[in-house]
Motif scaffolding. Structure first.
Motif, PDB file in Angstrom:
ATOM      1  N   HIS A 202      72.836 -13.782 -37.384  1.00 50.34           N
ATOM      2  CA  HIS A 202      72.440 -14.735 -38.431  1.00 50.34           C
ATOM      3  C   HIS A 202      73.317 -14.539 -39.677  1.00 50.34           C
ATOM      4  N   LEU A 203      73.562 -13.293 -40.050  1.00 51.94           N
ATOM      5  CA  LEU A 203      74.338 -13.025 -41.268  1.00 51.94           C
ATOM      6  C   LEU A 203      75.836 -13.230 -41.023  1.00 51.94           C
ATOM      7  N   LEU A 204      76.316 -12.828 -39.852  1.00 53.24           N
ATOM      8  CA  LEU A 204      77.752 -13.008 -39.554  1.00 53.24           C
ATOM      9  C   LEU A 204      78.146 -14.484 -39.546  1.00 53.24           C
ATOM     10  N   ALA A 205      77.200 -15.332 -39.172  1.00 50.22           N
ATOM     11  CA  ALA A 205      77.462 -16.776 -39.142  1.00 50.22           C
ATOM     12  C   ALA A 205      77.741 -17.317 -40.544  1.00 50.22           C
ATOM     13  N   GLN A 206      77.394 -16.518 -41.571  1.00 50.60           N
ATOM     14  CA  GLN A 206      77.603 -16.970 -42.957  1.00 50.60           C
ATOM     15  C   GLN A 206      78.892 -16.400 -43.567  1.00 50.60           C
ATOM     16  N   SER A 207      79.759 -15.874 -42.714  1.00 53.73           N
ATOM     17  CA  SER A 207      81.085 -15.385 -43.106  1.00 53.73           C
ATOM     18  C   SER A 207      81.109 -14.390 -44.269  1.00 53.73           C
ATOM     19  N   PRO A 208      80.356 -13.274 -44.157  1.00 57.38           N
ATOM     20  CA  PRO A 208      80.510 -12.237 -45.182  1.00 57.38           C
ATOM     21  C   PRO A 208      81.882 -11.564 -45.031  1.00 57.38           C
ATOM     22  N   ALA A 209      82.338 -10.880 -46.092  1.00 58.45           N
ATOM     23  CA  ALA A 209      83.611 -10.146 -45.995  1.00 58.45           C
ATOM     24  C   ALA A 209      83.463  -9.005 -44.992  1.00 58.45           C
ATOM     25  N   SER A 210      82.285  -8.368 -44.970  1.00 56.78           N
ATOM     26  CA  SER A 210      81.993  -7.330 -43.982  1.00 56.78           C
ATOM     27  C   SER A 210      80.487  -7.234 -43.827  1.00 56.78           C
ATOM     28  N   LEU A 211      80.063  -6.655 -42.705  1.00 56.94           N
ATOM     29  CA  LEU A 211      78.631  -6.485 -42.451  1.00 56.94           C
ATOM     30  C   LEU A 211      78.407  -5.145 -41.769  1.00 56.94           C
ATOM     31  N   ARG A 212      77.542  -4.338 -42.365  1.00 56.35           N
ATOM     32  CA  ARG A 212      77.132  -3.076 -41.742  1.00 56.35           C
ATOM     33  C   ARG A 212      75.625  -2.985 -41.813  1.00 56.35           C
ATOM     34  N   ALA A 213      75.070  -2.084 -40.989  1.00 58.17           N
ATOM     35  CA  ALA A 213      73.615  -1.905 -40.988  1.00 58.17           C
ATOM     36  C   ALA A 213      73.270  -0.458 -41.274  1.00 58.17           C
ATOM     37  N   CYS A 214      72.203  -0.291 -42.032  1.00 55.43           N
ATOM     38  CA  CYS A 214      71.670   1.036 -42.328  1.00 55.43           C
ATOM     39  C   CYS A 214      70.208   1.036 -41.911  1.00 55.43           C
ATOM     40  N   VAL A 215      69.841   1.895 -40.968  1.00 50.49           N
ATOM     41  CA  VAL A 215      68.435   1.974 -40.556  1.00 50.49           C
ATOM     42  C   VAL A 215      67.921   3.388 -40.793  1.00 50.49           C
ATOM     43  N   LEU A 216      66.685   3.453 -41.218  1.00 49.53           N
ATOM     44  CA  LEU A 216      66.114   4.772 -41.482  1.00 49.53           C
ATOM     45  C   LEU A 216      65.809   5.506 -40.180  1.00 49.53           C
ATOM     46  N   LEU A 217      65.237   4.793 -39.209  1.00 49.62           N
ATOM     47  CA  LEU A 217      64.809   5.430 -37.957  1.00 49.62           C
ATOM     48  C   LEU A 217      65.414   4.728 -36.752  1.00 49.62           C
ATOM     49  N   ASP A 218      65.954   5.515 -35.856  1.00 52.64           N
ATOM     50  CA  ASP A 218      66.555   4.986 -34.628  1.00 52.64           C
ATOM     51  C   ASP A 218      65.776   5.541 -33.440  1.00 52.64           C
ATOM     52  N   LYS A 219      65.301   4.618 -32.583  1.00 52.16           N
ATOM     53  CA  LYS A 219      64.622   5.029 -31.342  1.00 52.16           C
ATOM     54  C   LYS A 219      65.510   4.621 -30.173  1.00 52.16           C
ATOM     55  N   PRO A 220      66.524   5.413 -29.846  1.00 50.70           N
ATOM     56  CA  PRO A 220      67.500   4.986 -28.830  1.00 50.70           C
ATOM     57  C   PRO A 220      66.925   4.830 -27.431  1.00 50.70           C
ATOM     58  N   GLU A 221      65.811   5.523 -27.139  1.00 50.14           N
ATOM     59  CA  GLU A 221      65.242   5.475 -25.774  1.00 50.14           C
ATOM     60  C   GLU A 221      64.831   4.071 -25.354  1.00 50.14           C
ATOM     61  N   ARG A 222      64.491   3.240 -26.321  1.00 54.83           N
ATOM     62  CA  ARG A 222      63.971   1.903 -25.982  1.00 54.83           C
ATOM     63  C   ARG A 222      64.994   0.788 -26.173  1.00 54.83           C
ATOM     64  N   ARG A 223      66.253   1.156 -26.368  1.00 50.49           N
ATOM     65  CA  ARG A 223      67.260   0.134 -26.652  1.00 50.49           C
ATOM     66  C   ARG A 223      67.446  -0.808 -25.471  1.00 50.49           C
ATOM     67  N   GLN A 224      67.426  -2.099 -25.742  1.00 48.52           N
ATOM     68  CA  GLN A 224      67.685  -3.104 -24.692  1.00 48.52           C
ATOM     69  C   GLN A 224      69.042  -3.750 -24.866  1.00 48.52           C
ATOM     70  N   VAL A 225      69.520  -3.787 -26.108  1.00 50.58           N
ATOM     71  CA  VAL A 225      70.830  -4.383 -26.369  1.00 50.58           C
ATOM     72  C   VAL A 225      71.652  -3.407 -27.204  1.00 50.58           C
ATOM     73  N   ASP A 226      72.937  -3.431 -26.952  1.00 52.50           N
ATOM     74  CA  ASP A 226      73.850  -2.542 -27.652  1.00 52.50           C
ATOM     75  C   ASP A 226      74.202  -3.199 -28.987  1.00 52.50           C
ATOM     76  N   VAL A 227      73.704  -2.625 -30.057  1.00 49.13           N
ATOM     77  CA  VAL A 227      73.963  -3.232 -31.367  1.00 49.13           C
ATOM     78  C   VAL A 227      74.496  -2.135 -32.299  1.00 49.13           C
ATOM     79  N   PRO A 228      75.567  -2.428 -33.040  1.00 51.22           N
ATOM     80  CA  PRO A 228      76.106  -1.380 -33.909  1.00 51.22           C
ATOM     81  C   PRO A 228      75.196  -1.054 -35.088  1.00 51.22           C
ATOM     82  N   VAL A 229      75.031   0.229 -35.360  1.00 48.81           N
ATOM     83  CA  VAL A 229      74.283   0.683 -36.538  1.00 48.81           C
ATOM     84  C   VAL A 229      75.173   1.724 -37.220  1.00 48.81           C
ATOM     85  N   GLU A 230      75.723   1.360 -38.356  1.00 46.03           N
ATOM     86  CA  GLU A 230      76.724   2.222 -38.991  1.00 46.03           C
ATOM     87  C   GLU A 230      76.111   3.430 -39.703  1.00 46.03           C
ATOM     88  N   TYR A 231      74.909   3.269 -40.239  1.00 45.51           N
ATOM     89  CA  TYR A 231      74.250   4.376 -40.951  1.00 45.51           C
ATOM     90  C   TYR A 231      72.841   4.558 -40.386  1.00 45.51           C
TER      91      TYR A 231
END
Ligand code: IMP
Length: 181
Positions: A118-147
């Motif tokens: 949704h955000l990339l479709a709006q042509s930002p100069a760059s996009l990164r994600a910061c999440v406090l908690l990561d639960k990798p065991e339940r991942r269904q899609v490979d999505v980049p999380v930089e922080y």
């Protein structure tokens, strides 16, 4: 695994207020170094990331803009269906802005993937994600999380802005909940 409609109580503390504060300072130091001299827009995702966003922007202590999106996913309270509904979109355009998306938890990854697209479709100069908690065991899609703050096992957590059926957001710490039969 539907946990809906069941009463919940705090089982044990996973991260104390002090541990969270230290992690927020650590993330802020990395982010500040990476965005030095770049105009930054942070996009907090409501409601779960409201406390994290407030603490992180103060720890960042650098000029930035703050915007929010509110999303909800169809389906059960404790499980993402993958169909995301935008309840509140950005107030300001992000074209050519450096955008940092701030989320509470990445679980299956479906919400974050949707938000990134949704955000990339709006042509930002760059996009990164910061999440406090990561639960990798339940991942269904490979999505980049930089922080990533903390990596946790597949347990249902609350507190520090994160809820179970709108309860427990006010807790200053992060805890696992136990669901009563
Ligand atoms: P995903 O789309 O499965 O990655 O789910 C991400 C969203 O699900 C988070 O932003 C939370 O709102 C919610 N969520 C996932 N795990 C938990 C949890 O343990 N407690 C509370 N909400 C959760």
């Amino acid at each position: 695994m539907s946990l809906d409609g069941r009463r919940a109580r705090i089982d044990r503390v996973l991260f104390t207020e002090e541990e969270i504060a230290a992690k927020v300072r650590e993330l802020a130091a990395r982010i500040r170094a990476d965005y030095e001299g770049k105009p930054l827009t942070v996009v907090g995702i409501l409601k779960g990331a409201f406390v994290f966003t407030a603490d992180l922007v103060r720890a960042l202590d650098m000029p930035l803009r703050v915007d929010f999106m509110a999303v909800s996913s169809y389906g059960f309270a404790t499980q993402t269906s993958g169909i995301i509904r935008i309840l509140k979109d950005l107030d300001r355009p992000i074209r050519d802005q450096h955008v940092l998306l701030i989320e509470d938890i990445v679980d299956t990854g479906l919400t974050l993937r949707y938000l990134r697209e949704h955000l990339l479709a709006q042509s930002p100069a760059s996009l990164r994600a910061c999440v406090l908690l990561d639960k990798p065991e339940r991942r269904q899609v490979d999505v980049p999380v930089e922080y990533v703050g903390f990596t946790i096992p597949d347990e249902f957590v609350v507190g520090y802005g994160i809820d179970y059926a709108e309860q427990f957001r006010y807790l200053p710490y992060i805890a696992c909940v136990k669901l009563e039969d």
